[in-house]
Design a protein around this motif. Structure first.
Motif, PDB file in Angstrom:
ATOM      1  N   TYR A   1       0.835  -1.200   0.000  1.00 26.96           N
ATOM      2  CA  TYR A   1       0.000   0.000   0.000  1.00 26.96           C
ATOM      3  C   TYR A   1       0.870   1.249   0.000  1.00 26.96           C
ATOM      4  CZ  TYR A   1      -3.670  -3.249   1.417  1.00 26.96           C
ATOM      5  OH  TYR A   1      -4.547  -4.297   1.479  1.00 26.96           O
ATOM      6  N   SER A   2       0.567   2.166  -0.894  1.00 32.27           N
ATOM      7  CA  SER A   2       1.290   3.441  -0.904  1.00 32.27           C
ATOM      8  C   SER A   2       0.911   4.280   0.309  1.00 32.27           C
ATOM      9  CB  SER A   2       0.985   4.212  -2.192  1.00 32.27           C
ATOM     10  OG  SER A   2      -0.406   4.466  -2.309  1.00 32.27           O
ATOM     11  N   THR A   3      -0.157   3.888   0.969  1.00 31.23           N
ATOM     12  CA  THR A   3      -0.597   4.567   2.194  1.00 31.23           C
ATOM     13  C   THR A   3       0.064   3.971   3.432  1.00 31.23           C
ATOM     14  OG1 THR A   3      -2.481   3.051   2.313  1.00 31.23           O
ATOM     15  CG2 THR A   3      -2.863   5.175   1.236  1.00 31.23           C
ATOM     16  N   GLY A   4       0.850   2.911   3.241  1.00 33.48           N
ATOM     17  CA  GLY A   4       1.453   2.223   4.376  1.00 33.48           C
ATOM     18  C   GLY A   4       0.449   1.305   5.041  1.00 33.48           C
ATOM     19  N   TYR A   5      -0.458   1.875   5.795  1.00 31.34           N
ATOM     20  CA  TYR A   5      -1.525   1.100   6.427  1.00 31.34           C
ATOM     21  C   TYR A   5      -2.539   0.681   5.364  1.00 31.34           C
ATOM     22  CZ  TYR A   5       0.162   2.832  10.947  1.00 31.34           C
ATOM     23  OH  TYR A   5       0.932   3.115  12.049  1.00 31.34           O
ATOM     24  N   PRO A   6      -2.995  -0.563   5.396  1.00 30.38           N
ATOM     25  CA  PRO A   6      -4.023  -0.993   4.451  1.00 30.38           C
ATOM     26  C   PRO A   6      -5.257  -0.089   4.525  1.00 30.38           C
ATOM     27  CG  PRO A   6      -3.083  -2.884   5.561  1.00 30.38           C
ATOM     28  CD  PRO A   6      -2.537  -1.668   6.254  1.00 30.38           C
ATOM     29  N   ASP A   7      -5.799   0.230   3.354  1.00 33.48           N
ATOM     30  CA  ASP A   7      -6.974   1.094   3.305  1.00 33.48           C
ATOM     31  C   ASP A   7      -8.186   0.374   2.721  1.00 33.48           C
ATOM     32  OD1 ASP A   7      -6.118   0.856   0.726  1.00 33.48           O
ATOM     33  OD2 ASP A   7      -5.763   3.007   0.393  1.00 33.48           O
ATOM     34  N   ASP A   8      -8.159  -0.980   2.813  1.00 29.17           N
ATOM     35  CA  ASP A   8      -9.287  -1.778   2.344  1.00 29.17           C
ATOM     36  C   ASP A   8      -9.549  -2.880   3.362  1.00 29.17           C
ATOM     37  OD1 ASP A   8      -7.180  -3.545   1.947  1.00 29.17           O
ATOM     38  OD2 ASP A   8      -7.102  -3.247  -0.219  1.00 29.17           O
ATOM     39  N   GLN A   9     -10.220  -3.942   2.966  1.00 26.58           N
ATOM     40  CA  GLN A   9     -10.597  -4.975   3.932  1.00 26.58           C
ATOM     41  C   GLN A   9      -9.514  -6.015   4.143  1.00 26.58           C
ATOM     42  OE1 GLN A   9     -11.399  -4.964   0.751  1.00 26.58           O
ATOM     43  NE2 GLN A   9     -12.319  -6.886   0.021  1.00 26.58           N
ATOM     44  N   TYR A  10      -8.358  -5.843   3.505  1.00 29.94           N
ATOM     45  CA  TYR A  10      -7.310  -6.855   3.591  1.00 29.94           C
ATOM     46  C   TYR A  10      -6.275  -6.521   4.663  1.00 29.94           C
ATOM     47  CZ  TYR A  10      -9.305  -8.298  -0.870  1.00 29.94           C
ATOM     48  OH  TYR A  10     -10.171  -8.703  -1.838  1.00 29.94           O
TER      49      TYR A  10
END
Length: 224
Positions: A87-96
């Protein structure tokens, strides 16, 4: 005709086995791993005092030890699906998510940004991590890196699972290739459960696994 019937029977058996395997795999995506609190014993059942940290990093009126435990439960309540992604956000931003995301989100709820903290520690001591090109977006989501980070920053505790009073909800347990948050629930012998996310086929995120594993390499507490 007899040979044809045998072939059809074999095909039918293979089809049934395939169908059962598919249902087992898909059941995770449609039903999900259970995030309900387990029905187990607690500290009071063994005369063990609950541990509370003297630190409240995020100033929310809840001590770090309690915050981390509750943060782990809040995260698994979202029923993340096990899948490793970048993730380019570092923290996952979806359900995974994966095992390290349980710890990262639990700590974030207490005011600790592991993405930034691990990155800073890597820059300070890159040799300890064996990382030549740090990547802030993924480094904090690798078990081997979290093992080094907690060795550097947290309070080391026993890895003897039968020293039960030393295992408290909100602690962090590290295995050779896995990591989780220690639960405040215990089995009949007082051994702590673990809140974790190991694979897509877990029945529950909170499980009695410590006695079943021989690869515990670390047990830590974030603050006293």
């Amino acid at each position: 005709m007899k040979k044809r019937n045998i072939i059809l029977s074999v095909i039918a058996v293979i089809a049934v086995i395939t169908a059962v395997c598919c249902v087992y795999r898909l059941r995770y995506y449609f039903v999900g791993t259970s995030s309900a609190p387990v029905d187990a014993k607690e500290n009071a059942d063994f005369g063990i005092e609950d541990i509370h940290s003297s630190v409240d990093r995020d100033g929310d009126g809840i001590d770090d030890q309690t915050d981390i435990l509750q943060g782990a439960r809040d995260y698994i309540a979202s029923q993340p699906v096990y899948k490793s992604k970048y993730y380019s956000t570092g923290y996952p931003d979806d359900q995974y998510g994966v095992c390290t995301d349980v710890v990262a989100n639990a700590m974030r709820s207490a005011g600790y940004d592991l993405m930034q903290l691990v990155h800073e520690d890597i820059l300070t001591d890159p040799d300890a991590y064996g990382i030549k090109e740090p990547d802030i977006n993924i480094d904090f989501r690798r078990v081997k890196n979290l093992r080094v980070y907690f060795e550097h920053t947290a309070i080391p505790l026993t890895t003897d699972v039968y020293d039960i009073s030393q295992w408290q909800g909100g602690d962090i347990v590290i295995f050779e290739k896995h990591i989780g948050i220690v639960s405040d629930k215990r089995n009949d012998d007082g051994v702590a459960y673990v809140i974790h996310h190991n694979d897509p086929f877990q029945d529950s995120y909170e499980e009695d696994i410590l006695e079943k594993r021989d690869d515990i390499v670390g047990h830590y507490r974030v603050s006293e």
